[in-house]
Design a protein around this motif. Sequence first.
Motif, PDB file in Angstrom:
ATOM      1  N   ALA A 227       1.446  -1.790 -10.069  1.00  0.00           N
ATOM      2  CA  ALA A 227       0.062  -1.314 -10.046  1.00  0.00           C
ATOM      3  C   ALA A 227      -0.735  -1.878 -11.211  1.00  0.00           C
ATOM      4  N   VAL A 228      -0.132  -1.867 -12.394  1.00  0.00           N
ATOM      5  CA  VAL A 228      -0.814  -2.381 -13.580  1.00  0.00           C
ATOM      6  C   VAL A 228      -0.989  -3.895 -13.490  1.00  0.00           C
ATOM      7  N   ALA A 229       0.083  -4.573 -13.100  1.00  0.00           N
ATOM      8  CA  ALA A 229       0.050  -6.036 -13.054  1.00  0.00           C
ATOM      9  C   ALA A 229      -0.937  -6.544 -12.011  1.00  0.00           C
ATOM     10  N   TRP A 230      -0.905  -5.954 -10.822  1.00  0.00           N
ATOM     11  CA  TRP A 230      -1.810  -6.396  -9.757  1.00  0.00           C
ATOM     12  C   TRP A 230      -3.259  -6.093 -10.126  1.00  0.00           C
ATOM     13  N   HIS A 231      -3.503  -4.930 -10.736  1.00  0.00           N
ATOM     14  CA  HIS A 231      -4.879  -4.602 -11.101  1.00  0.00           C
ATOM     15  C   HIS A 231      -5.391  -5.529 -12.199  1.00  0.00           C
ATOM     16  N   ALA A 232      -4.548  -5.826 -13.164  1.00  0.00           N
ATOM     17  CA  ALA A 232      -4.937  -6.788 -14.200  1.00  0.00           C
ATOM     18  C   ALA A 232      -5.220  -8.148 -13.573  1.00  0.00           C
ATOM     19  N   GLY A 233      -4.351  -8.564 -12.642  1.00  0.00           N
ATOM     20  CA  GLY A 233      -4.533  -9.855 -11.987  1.00  0.00           C
ATOM     21  C   GLY A 233      -5.832  -9.928 -11.214  1.00  0.00           C
ATOM     22  N   LYS A 234      -6.126  -8.863 -10.472  1.00  0.00           N
ATOM     23  CA  LYS A 234      -7.376  -8.830  -9.720  1.00  0.00           C
ATOM     24  C   LYS A 234      -8.582  -8.900 -10.651  1.00  0.00           C
TER      25      LYS A 234
ATOM     26  N   GLY B  30      -4.734   3.908 -14.264  1.00  0.00           N
ATOM     27  CA  GLY B  30      -4.821   4.856 -13.163  1.00  0.00           C
ATOM     28  C   GLY B  30      -4.689   4.277 -11.778  1.00  0.00           C
ATOM     29  N   ALA B  31      -4.579   2.957 -11.638  1.00  0.00           N
ATOM     30  CA  ALA B  31      -4.399   2.355 -10.314  1.00  0.00           C
ATOM     31  C   ALA B  31      -3.001   2.663  -9.791  1.00  0.00           C
ATOM     32  N   THR B  32      -2.838   2.613  -8.495  1.00  0.00           N
ATOM     33  CA  THR B  32      -1.525   2.785  -7.868  1.00  0.00           C
ATOM     34  C   THR B  32      -1.258   1.613  -6.942  1.00  0.00           C
ATOM     35  N   PHE B  33       0.015   1.456  -6.566  1.00  0.00           N
ATOM     36  CA  PHE B  33       0.407   0.366  -5.673  1.00  0.00           C
ATOM     37  C   PHE B  33       1.306   0.920  -4.584  1.00  0.00           C
ATOM     38  N   GLU B  34       0.959   0.627  -3.346  1.00  0.00           N
ATOM     39  CA  GLU B  34       1.723   1.105  -2.196  1.00  0.00           C
ATOM     40  C   GLU B  34       2.529  -0.049  -1.596  1.00  0.00           C
ATOM     41  N   PRO B  35       3.843  -0.083  -1.840  1.00  0.00           N
ATOM     42  CA  PRO B  35       4.654  -1.169  -1.272  1.00  0.00           C
ATOM     43  C   PRO B  35       4.636  -1.119   0.256  1.00  0.00           C
ATOM     44  N   ARG B  36       4.719  -2.274   0.864  1.00  0.00           N
ATOM     45  CA  ARG B  36       4.725  -2.365   2.317  1.00  0.00           C
ATOM     46  C   ARG B  36       6.157  -2.508   2.830  1.00  0.00           C
ATOM     47  N   ASP B  37       6.412  -1.902   3.978  1.00  0.00           N
ATOM     48  CA  ASP B  37       7.670  -2.163   4.669  1.00  0.00           C
ATOM     49  C   ASP B  37       7.571  -3.554   5.287  1.00  0.00           C
ATOM     50  N   GLY B  38       8.466  -4.427   4.918  1.00  0.00           N
ATOM     51  CA  GLY B  38       8.360  -5.807   5.386  1.00  0.00           C
ATOM     52  C   GLY B  38       7.430  -6.601   4.480  1.00  0.00           C
ATOM     53  N   TYR B  39       7.279  -7.877   4.787  1.00  0.00           N
ATOM     54  CA  TYR B  39       6.508  -8.764   3.927  1.00  0.00           C
ATOM     55  C   TYR B  39       5.724  -9.732   4.804  1.00  0.00           C
ATOM     56  N   THR B  40       4.443  -9.893   4.507  1.00  0.00           N
ATOM     57  CA  THR B  40       3.614 -10.810   5.288  1.00  0.00           C
ATOM     58  C   THR B  40       2.921 -11.812   4.375  1.00  0.00           C
ATOM     59  N   LEU B  41       2.646 -12.973   4.931  1.00  0.00           N
ATOM     60  CA  LEU B  41       1.896 -14.008   4.232  1.00  0.00           C
ATOM     61  C   LEU B  41       0.691 -14.397   5.073  1.00  0.00           C
ATOM     62  N   LYS B  42      -0.466 -14.405   4.463  1.00  0.00           N
ATOM     63  CA  LYS B  42      -1.667 -14.855   5.179  1.00  0.00           C
ATOM     64  C   LYS B  42      -1.612 -16.366   5.342  1.00  0.00           C
ATOM     65  N   ILE B  43      -2.070 -16.853   6.495  1.00  0.00           N
ATOM     66  CA  ILE B  43      -2.160 -18.286   6.705  1.00  0.00           C
ATOM     67  C   ILE B  43      -3.617 -18.695   6.832  1.00  0.00           C
ATOM     68  N   GLU B  44      -3.902 -19.927   6.411  1.00  0.00           N
ATOM     69  CA  GLU B  44      -5.230 -20.507   6.550  1.00  0.00           C
ATOM     70  C   GLU B  44      -5.087 -21.860   7.234  1.00  0.00           C
ATOM     71  N   GLY B  45      -5.879 -22.096   8.263  1.00  0.00           N
ATOM     72  CA  GLY B  45      -5.827 -23.358   8.992  1.00  0.00           C
ATOM     73  C   GLY B  45      -7.219 -23.867   9.283  1.00  0.00           C
ATOM     74  N   VAL B  46      -7.340 -25.172   9.469  1.00  0.00           N
ATOM     75  CA  VAL B  46      -8.636 -25.778   9.768  1.00  0.00           C
ATOM     76  C   VAL B  46      -8.495 -26.774  10.909  1.00  0.00           C
ATOM     77  N   GLU B  47      -9.585 -26.931  11.662  1.00  0.00           N
ATOM     78  CA  GLU B  47      -9.622 -27.930  12.720  1.00  0.00           C
ATOM     79  C   GLU B  47     -10.967 -28.634  12.723  1.00  0.00           C
ATOM     80  N   TYR B  48     -10.971 -29.836  13.279  1.00  0.00           N
ATOM     81  CA  TYR B  48     -12.181 -30.645  13.382  1.00  0.00           C
ATOM     82  C   TYR B  48     -13.079 -30.080  14.467  1.00  0.00           C
ATOM     83  N   VAL B  49     -14.370 -29.916  14.153  1.00  0.00           N
ATOM     84  CA  VAL B  49     -15.311 -29.414  15.159  1.00  0.00           C
ATOM     85  C   VAL B  49     -16.432 -30.391  15.444  1.00  0.00           C
ATOM     86  N   GLY B  50     -16.614 -31.412  14.628  1.00  0.00           N
ATOM     87  CA  GLY B  50     -17.669 -32.366  14.921  1.00  0.00           C
ATOM     88  C   GLY B  50     -18.041 -33.232  13.739  1.00  0.00           C
TER      89      GLY B  50
END
Length: 455
Positions: free
Chosen positions: A193-200, A282-302
Amino acid sequence: MTLSFAAIGSLGGGLNSDSMDAAVKRGIDFIGADGGSTDLGPGPLAGNGTIHSEAPTRHDLELALRAASEAGVPLLVGSCGTSGRDWGVDWIAGMVRDWARAEGKSLRVVKIYTELDKDYVKGKLREGKLHALHPQLPYDAETVDRSERIVAVMGVEAFQHALEMGADVVLAGRASDAAIFAAYPITKGIAPAVAWHAGKTVECGAAAATPPKLDVVYVNVDPDGFEVEAMDENLRCTPMSVAAFQLYESADPFRLVQPSGVLDTTDTRYEPISDRAVRASGATFEPRDGYTLKIEGVEYVGWRKFFILSVRDTAIIEHFDKWLESAIASAMKRVREEQSPELLEQTDIRVHPYGVSGTMGEWEPTPTLQGHEALLLVNVTSKDPQVAETVANIVWYTILHEPAPHAMGYPTLAFMHAPAVIDGGKVHAFNANHVIDVESPIEPFRFVVEEVNGR
């Protein structure tokens, strides 16, 4: 357990050497630097430029390398080369190599590559391990094939793995901004909680100060919270400036979703500890069951062609909306009759009338021309560059000669470029707003160790 670090908000954004020196003199355990952003849109991920050019990037990087070397601490850089594509990691690695050789330094550099193989992404699709975020974009195997590049956004674990490999310098592909600064403290036993809040809070350096600036902040973290202070003496971190930064690039200022869980700052206290520094707790951190990674992709449109016209003719200004509507209608009529209706179907034409509602467009609450002049920026995009060229030229010339309502003769408009139609090159769009389930936080990433011997 307590530790301290220096946070650089934007590698290449204008790092102050005095600020960096001040942080080092206070004592630091590591230096973190954010090297990327999606502020430039999808272009950098597609391979079209970087947010900062080589010279300012090299300037900031060399200051950070020198400071890390003097302090004997690791340097962590995330989202190298703006988008975190593999080229960006290699681009920054080349600069590190140049500096080490010039200074006679030996460094262990761990490079983390985050580009994803298309077959890997398709496998996640087939296995039901790829999930849409809001707003949902359609995503299937054909979307993957159309993508010019796909990256995954790492959390803290990839940085931690690189540090375990003995890295003096970590050069990461696409990364959560906050993870760059949270990884080392969590490794040393600081609560998530402390580390993530400091990072943000310090992901953009002294942007959390007033006035905001992309410079260095000094951070102390302990088991219960963290303290942050801008190193530039002209800047002040205040409870308001630090709390307000939680709104920056956040859909929800109180809940920040990360790969391993959710940071909740609802009950955070921001307290001044001097006229230039703030303590947050005073921040808190709620661990998630499982782990996800966001993906970013791009394509040509013109392919984009564009032109700029300045309007100061009183006869136009007095009836601007009517004139512009008539000018666009005349241009469309010419394209249909002189070329073919199909060209318009193949083309996206966007008119930005700055001085009226060029910035906000249809979202502008008060679309009223208030000044004595306006500027038209017109983008014409088509998958066929020749179609874009043809339509843009017709639209430009027609607008230039559209008669003003209730006036005789041609209107008066100005253009500063010749030829007036400018080549904007390839246009790309983000095509992914999804997360993938992974068995391990570092599953899709590649780690490469480079021993740089400057002696």
